[in-house]
Write a protein that holds these residues in place. Structure first.
Motif, short mmCIF file in Angstrom:
data_model
loop_
_atom_site.label_atom_id
_atom_site.label_comp_id
_atom_site.label_asym_id
_atom_site.label_seq_id
_atom_site.Cartn_x
_atom_site.Cartn_y
_atom_site.Cartn_z
N SER A 102 13.43 64.55 76.17
CA SER A 102 14.30 63.39 76.06
C SER A 102 15.70 63.63 76.56
CB SER A 102 14.38 62.93 74.59
OG SER A 102 14.97 63.95 73.81
N LEU A 103 16.14 64.87 76.69
CA LEU A 103 17.51 65.13 77.07
C LEU A 103 17.69 64.92 78.57
CD1 LEU A 103 18.38 68.26 74.92
CD2 LEU A 103 18.54 65.84 74.34
N TYR A 104 18.68 64.15 78.92
CA TYR A 104 18.89 63.74 80.31
C TYR A 104 19.35 64.91 81.16
CZ TYR A 104 20.92 61.31 84.32
OH TYR A 104 21.24 60.89 85.58
N THR A 105 18.68 65.15 82.29
CA THR A 105 19.07 66.20 83.22
C THR A 105 19.23 65.67 84.64
OG1 THR A 105 16.74 66.82 83.56
CG2 THR A 105 17.98 68.03 81.87
N GLY A 106 19.29 64.36 84.81
CA GLY A 106 19.40 63.77 86.13
C GLY A 106 18.07 63.30 86.65
N SER A 107 18.03 62.95 87.92
CA SER A 107 16.80 62.46 88.54
C SER A 107 16.41 63.38 89.68
CB SER A 107 17.03 61.04 89.07
OG SER A 107 17.99 61.08 90.10
N PRO A 108 15.19 63.28 90.18
CA PRO A 108 14.76 64.18 91.26
C PRO A 108 15.63 64.10 92.51
CG PRO A 108 12.87 63.07 90.29
CD PRO A 108 14.09 62.43 89.71
N GLY A 109 16.26 62.95 92.74
CA GLY A 109 17.02 62.78 93.97
C GLY A 109 18.51 62.92 93.84
N ALA A 110 19.04 63.16 92.64
CA ALA A 110 20.49 63.25 92.47
C ALA A 110 20.84 64.17 91.31
CB ALA A 110 21.09 61.87 92.25
N LEU A 111 21.87 64.96 91.50
CA LEU A 111 22.35 65.86 90.46
C LEU A 111 23.46 65.17 89.68
CD1 LEU A 111 22.66 69.23 92.44
CD2 LEU A 111 20.66 68.29 91.26
N PRO A 112 23.37 65.14 88.35
CA PRO A 112 24.46 64.58 87.55
C PRO A 112 25.67 65.51 87.58
CG PRO A 112 22.84 65.58 86.11
CD PRO A 112 22.28 65.67 87.50
N VAL A 113 26.84 64.93 87.42
CA VAL A 113 28.08 65.72 87.45
C VAL A 113 28.62 65.86 86.04
CG1 VAL A 113 28.62 65.02 89.80
CG2 VAL A 113 29.46 63.64 87.88
N PRO A 114 29.47 66.86 85.79
CA PRO A 114 30.04 67.01 84.45
C PRO A 114 30.95 65.83 84.10
CG PRO A 114 30.33 69.01 85.76
CD PRO A 114 29.88 67.95 86.69
N VAL A 115 30.93 65.44 82.82
CA VAL A 115 31.86 64.43 82.35
C VAL A 115 33.28 65.00 82.35
CG1 VAL A 115 32.55 63.02 80.36
CG2 VAL A 115 30.14 63.20 81.00
N GLY A 116 33.41 66.28 81.98
CA GLY A 116 34.71 66.93 81.99
C GLY A 116 35.64 66.41 80.92
N HIS A 117 36.94 66.61 81.10
CA HIS A 117 37.98 66.14 80.19
C HIS A 117 37.76 66.67 78.76
CE1 HIS A 117 39.45 63.34 83.29
NE2 HIS A 117 38.17 63.14 83.54
N GLY A 118 37.22 67.89 78.68
CA GLY A 118 37.00 68.49 77.37
C GLY A 118 35.69 68.11 76.71
N TRP A 119 34.88 67.29 77.37
CA TRP A 119 33.59 66.88 76.81
C TRP A 119 32.47 67.75 77.40
CZ3 TRP A 119 33.47 63.31 73.01
CH2 TRP A 119 34.56 62.43 72.88
N THR A 120 31.46 68.03 76.60
CA THR A 120 30.23 68.65 77.09
C THR A 120 29.26 67.51 77.38
OG1 THR A 120 30.57 70.63 75.75
CG2 THR A 120 28.33 70.20 76.51
N GLY A 121 29.06 67.22 78.68
CA GLY A 121 28.22 66.07 78.98
C GLY A 121 27.93 65.92 80.45
#
Length: 365
Positions: A102-121
């Protein structure tokens, strides 16, 4: 005087706690439509920020499907007429791994980027709705923001996982609009954290990068994000990467000069690592990552190498997988030269990733 229209749908429990961890924890509750903001104020146990949701979905009439599944899981779906839909779920991370992934890791065609700003996401999008798929397939962009919050002290939760999936009728090209998606997640996380007596929130998200398309390659020698420091070799020449910035899941993809993928490296932290290790341990295969083997050069079939590192929130997991996209069929377990390169690539990837997360040096076999 405006007339309020309320439509009640019968309640049917769709999932148990295990399935709720994976699925849409929207165990059906009251389904309501108002022209005012009453529905938003009560959605997801009152954990939504009306202004943050309106900032993304607009001022239209609201429909809310609100429900909880117990076992530390809360969720709701909000639809705004002519604006789009958001699905929100909040999990106690102790429940992670007790159902389908269930934990989101992106899709096969695109890499998710860090949320940043002190957040883990993570912040990502479905490429089929991101300008790379059929433009007539769907009029709505599908955008996902996930956050992981540790809970300490007197909190009954080990941590919180907040996921917001939005479907809206516009692209992510405007950098001024992207932070609005994250604000739904960060405001929800802040309220959930207060309710659970957690802490360590990040700062306001004022900017977000675009998810990285699978074919956005750069020379491996110039990589300065998740692929930084990995040596070239065994046909690798170019890389697809994202910036580092506290993401709970990181990916580096290596390809040859003809853009044929050769290796995929991944790093997982906190609940992401716990979920992956549990999946491996419960699976039918042997000789795969587990808590009793901190590092392994390669499994017996040559299809994976891994190592782990100790972090403040548990064990981090780093993996390398060869692929068979390089024209000729990859023979497993591969040659000694393959193994030497895989060791060097995984070591460089894991060391830099672990250091950026404040973890101990990765284990060596």
């Amino acid at each position: 005087m405006a007339v309020r229209r309320i439509v009640l749908r019968s309640v049917v429990a769709l999932v148990a706690a295990a399935a709720a961890v994976a699925g849409y924890l929207l165990v059906h509750g009251d389904f309501q439509r108002w022209s005012d903001d009453s529905a938003l104020d009560g959605a997801c146990d009152g954990l939504l920020d009306r202004n943050a949701v309106r900032g993304v979905l607009g001022p239209g009439a609201v429909e809310v499907e609100d429900g909880t599944s117990g076992a530390g899981v809360v969720g709701c779906e909000v639809n705004v007429h002519d604006g789009g839909t958001v699905e929100i779920r909040i999990l106690d991370t102790a429940q992670v791994g007790r159902g389908p992934d269930s934990l989101y890791t992106g899709s096969p065609g695109a890499l998710p980027v860090p949320v940043g700003h002190g957040w883990t996401g993570l912040f990502g999008a479905d490429p089929g709705h991101f300008g790379w798929g059929d433009p007539f397939e769907d009029d709505y962009e599908k955008v996902t923001t996930t956050l992981v919050l540790p809970c300490t002290g007197e909190s009954s939760a080990k941590g919180l996982f907040v996921s917001v999936e939005a479907s809206v009728g516009r692209t992510l090209d405007n950098p001024a609009e992207r932070p609005g998606f994250a604000r739904i997640a960060t405001s929800t996380a802040a309220r959930a954290s207060e309710a659970r007596q957690c802490g360590r929130l990040g700062r306001p998200v004022t900017s977000l990068g675009l998810p990285v398309n699978d074919d956005e390659y750069e020379p491996l020698g110039t990589a300065d994000g998740t692929c930084s420091g990995i040596p070239a070799g065994r046909g690798t020449a170019i890389a697809t990467e994202t910036a580092r910035g506290g993401a709970p899941h990181e990916t580096c993809r290596l390809a040859d000069a003809d853009r044929r993928k050769r290796y995929v490296l991944e790093a997982d932290y906190g609940p992401y690592a716990r979920e992956r290790l549990l999946r491996y341990e419960e699976g039918p295969m042997e000789d795969i990552p587990n808590g009793d083997t901190p590092a392994h050069d390669r499994d017996r079939d040559g299809r994976m190498s891994w190592t782990t590192a100790k972090c403040s929130d548990g064990v981090a997991l780093f993996t390398l997988r060869p692929t068979s996209e390089a024209g000729e069929r990859r023979e497993y377990p591969g040659s000694d030269a393959d193994l030497a390169y895989e060791r060097a690539a995984l070591r460089a990837f894991a060391e830099r990733s672990a250091k950026s997360h404040g973890c101990a040096a990765p284990a060596t076999s």
